[in-house]
Write a protein that holds these residues in place. Sequence first.
Motif, PDB file in Angstrom:
ATOM      1  N   ASP A  98     -19.342  29.585 -63.185  1.00 18.08           N
ATOM      2  CA  ASP A  98     -20.220  28.459 -63.485  1.00 18.08           C
ATOM      3  C   ASP A  98     -21.548  29.066 -63.955  1.00 18.08           C
ATOM      4  N   VAL A  99     -21.718  29.169 -65.272  1.00 18.82           N
ATOM      5  CA  VAL A  99     -22.832  29.910 -65.866  1.00 18.82           C
ATOM      6  C   VAL A  99     -24.018  28.987 -66.125  1.00 18.82           C
ATOM      7  N   THR A 100     -25.182  29.413 -65.631  1.00 15.44           N
ATOM      8  CA  THR A 100     -26.439  28.706 -65.902  1.00 15.44           C
ATOM      9  C   THR A 100     -27.365  29.649 -66.655  1.00 15.44           C
ATOM     10  N   VAL A 101     -27.796  29.260 -67.858  1.00 14.96           N
ATOM     11  CA  VAL A 101     -28.686  30.084 -68.685  1.00 14.96           C
ATOM     12  C   VAL A 101     -30.081  29.486 -68.642  1.00 14.96           C
ATOM     13  N   LYS A 102     -31.043  30.322 -68.251  1.00 12.04           N
ATOM     14  CA  LYS A 102     -32.435  29.867 -68.187  1.00 12.04           C
ATOM     15  C   LYS A 102     -33.362  30.956 -68.725  1.00 12.04           C
ATOM     16  N   SER A 103     -34.531  30.517 -69.174  1.00 10.42           N
ATOM     17  CA  SER A 103     -35.562  31.466 -69.584  1.00 10.42           C
ATOM     18  C   SER A 103     -36.075  32.208 -68.351  1.00 10.42           C
ATOM     19  N   ALA A 104     -36.359  33.493 -68.506  1.00 12.71           N
ATOM     20  CA  ALA A 104     -36.752  34.315 -67.357  1.00 12.71           C
ATOM     21  C   ALA A 104     -38.088  33.898 -66.766  1.00 12.71           C
ATOM     22  N   LYS A 164     -19.278  33.535 -73.018  1.00  8.97           N
ATOM     23  CA  LYS A 164     -18.048  32.742 -73.043  1.00  8.97           C
ATOM     24  C   LYS A 164     -16.966  33.378 -72.186  1.00  8.97           C
ATOM     25  N   SER A 165     -16.917  34.714 -72.174  1.00  7.46           N
ATOM     26  CA  SER A 165     -15.904  35.395 -71.356  1.00  7.46           C
ATOM     27  C   SER A 165     -16.129  35.116 -69.870  1.00  7.46           C
ATOM     28  N   LEU A 166     -17.387  34.998 -69.451  1.00  4.67           N
ATOM     29  CA  LEU A 166     -17.675  34.651 -68.063  1.00  4.67           C
ATOM     30  C   LEU A 166     -17.157  33.254 -67.742  1.00  4.67           C
ATOM     31  N   GLN A 167     -17.419  32.317 -68.629  1.00  2.92           N
ATOM     32  CA  GLN A 167     -16.976  30.933 -68.407  1.00  2.92           C
ATOM     33  C   GLN A 167     -15.454  30.843 -68.379  1.00  2.92           C
ATOM     34  N   GLU A 168     -14.788  31.578 -69.254  1.00  2.00           N
ATOM     35  CA  GLU A 168     -13.321  31.547 -69.303  1.00  2.00           C
ATOM     36  C   GLU A 168     -12.701  32.139 -68.048  1.00  2.00           C
ATOM     37  N   ARG A 169     -13.440  32.992 -67.363  1.00  2.00           N
ATOM     38  CA  ARG A 169     -12.932  33.596 -66.129  1.00  2.00           C
ATOM     39  C   ARG A 169     -13.312  32.773 -64.901  1.00  2.00           C
ATOM     40  N   GLY A 170     -13.866  31.585 -65.101  1.00  2.00           N
ATOM     41  CA  GLY A 170     -14.133  30.694 -63.978  1.00  2.00           C
ATOM     42  C   GLY A 170     -15.551  30.710 -63.455  1.00  2.00           C
TER      43      GLY A 170
END
Length: 409
Positions: free
Chosen positions: A46-52, A38-44
Amino acid sequence: MILLLFVLSLLGTIYCKQTTLVLVDTLATRETHSIFLKSLQERGHDVTVKSADDPSLQITKYGEHIYNNLVILSPGVEEFGGSLSLEAIVEFIDEGGNVLIAGSSETTDLIRELGTEVGVEMDEEGAMVIDHLNYDVHDKGQHSLIAAPNSGLINSAEMVGKPNGSPLLYRGTGLITDPDNPLVLPVLKAASSAYCHTPSQAIVEYPHATGQNMLLVAALQARNNARVVVSGSLEFFSDAFILSSVQTAEGKVYKTSGNGPVVEALSRWVFKEEGVLRVVSVSHHIAGEKEPPPSYTIKDDVEYSIAIERLVGGSWVPFQAPDLQMEFVRIDPFVRLTLKPSSTGLFSIGFKVPDVYGVYQFKVEYNRIGFTRLFSSTQVAVRPFTHTEYESSALNVFNDLASPRNLVI
C-alpha cells in the motif's frame, strides 16, 4: 462455515499487506520512477507518495508505526516536514522498520547524516563517481555515467536475484563503509578504475573514495533484523536507467541494463519479502521417547530437532541448508554438531549428554548473508547419576555382602 473461512482469509491478506511511505523531492518522481513504484504496488504494498517536506508527515501515531517501510527518494531535502526527523527515522529502524535511501551528487547534509547513522558515509557534496574505463557511450564527456560491471554485485541471490549479465547504469556519489563492520554489506562495488571527485575541479589531493573500496550500493541488516539499503544514485532506480540499453567504452552493446532485475530483487530483500527465516517448532527428548523429561541425566542419549521455514513469494516453505549447526552449551559449547536436513524443513541430530551436570542450552544460531538472523535457545537441566543408577551398583553391594571376609562362621 465457508463465509467464516473467507473472512479469515481476507483478514490474513489484510494483515500481511505492507504499508510503504515514499518521500520525494518533487511529485514528478512518481513519473520518472514509475516502474519501481508500480512493482511495489503489484507485490501488495500500500504505497503512499508524499513530498519530503510535507507538513503532515508522520510515521508513528499513538505510539504505533503507521508504515512498515520507508523509501527516501529525496536527496535534496533540507528538512523533513511534519513530525518526521532524523531521530524518528533512526527510532523507526531500531524498532524493526525497513528503509531504502537514494542519494545523488547533490545529497544534502540531512540525508548524508542519515546515511552515517546506518554506517554508510556519502562522499562530499558535488562529488561524482568517475570511471574512465567503465562508462556508457551516452556519457557527456565527464565519464560519470557509469556502466558498472555486474561482477561487483554481492554473491547473494536473496539480495540481488539473478543478474541478466548486463552492466548496471549508475550516476551519483560514492559510498564508504567500515569493512570491519559485519552488519554493513557491499551490495555493489565500484570497479578498480573508479574514483569519486567533483568533475569540474582539478584533482589536487588523492580522492577520498577510490577503486573497490568505494561502494555504489550498500546495505545494513541490524541486529534486530531491520534492513536498510543506501544507494548513492537516485537515477539507479529510474525508468530511464532500467529501460536503457548499454554500450560500453569497449564497444559491447547490451539491449537493456542490469538495473531492472537488481532493483526488483533488492527492494524485495530490504522490505523482507525475501531472505526471511523463522523457527516453527523445537523438539528434544531421550532417544526412544517422545516427550522431554523434567531433566536429563549425564550420558543420556538425546534426540534434538528444529523445524525452520523460509518466506518465498509470500508463502512459507521448508528451509533447506547443509550447514545448520546445534550447540549444547553450558557457558561454553560442550557439543557442536551439524544438523541433518530433510525435505520438510526439519533438522535433527542425536548425541550423548556430556558427563558434566549443570544447566545447559540447546542453541541454534544461523547467520548467512541475505537471510535474517535465526536464533533459538532452549534451556534444560542435566543431573548426575543417583547412587542407584551407577552401573552394577546393586551387584557390587551383593558381592561385597557375600564375600568370604564378611561371612561369620
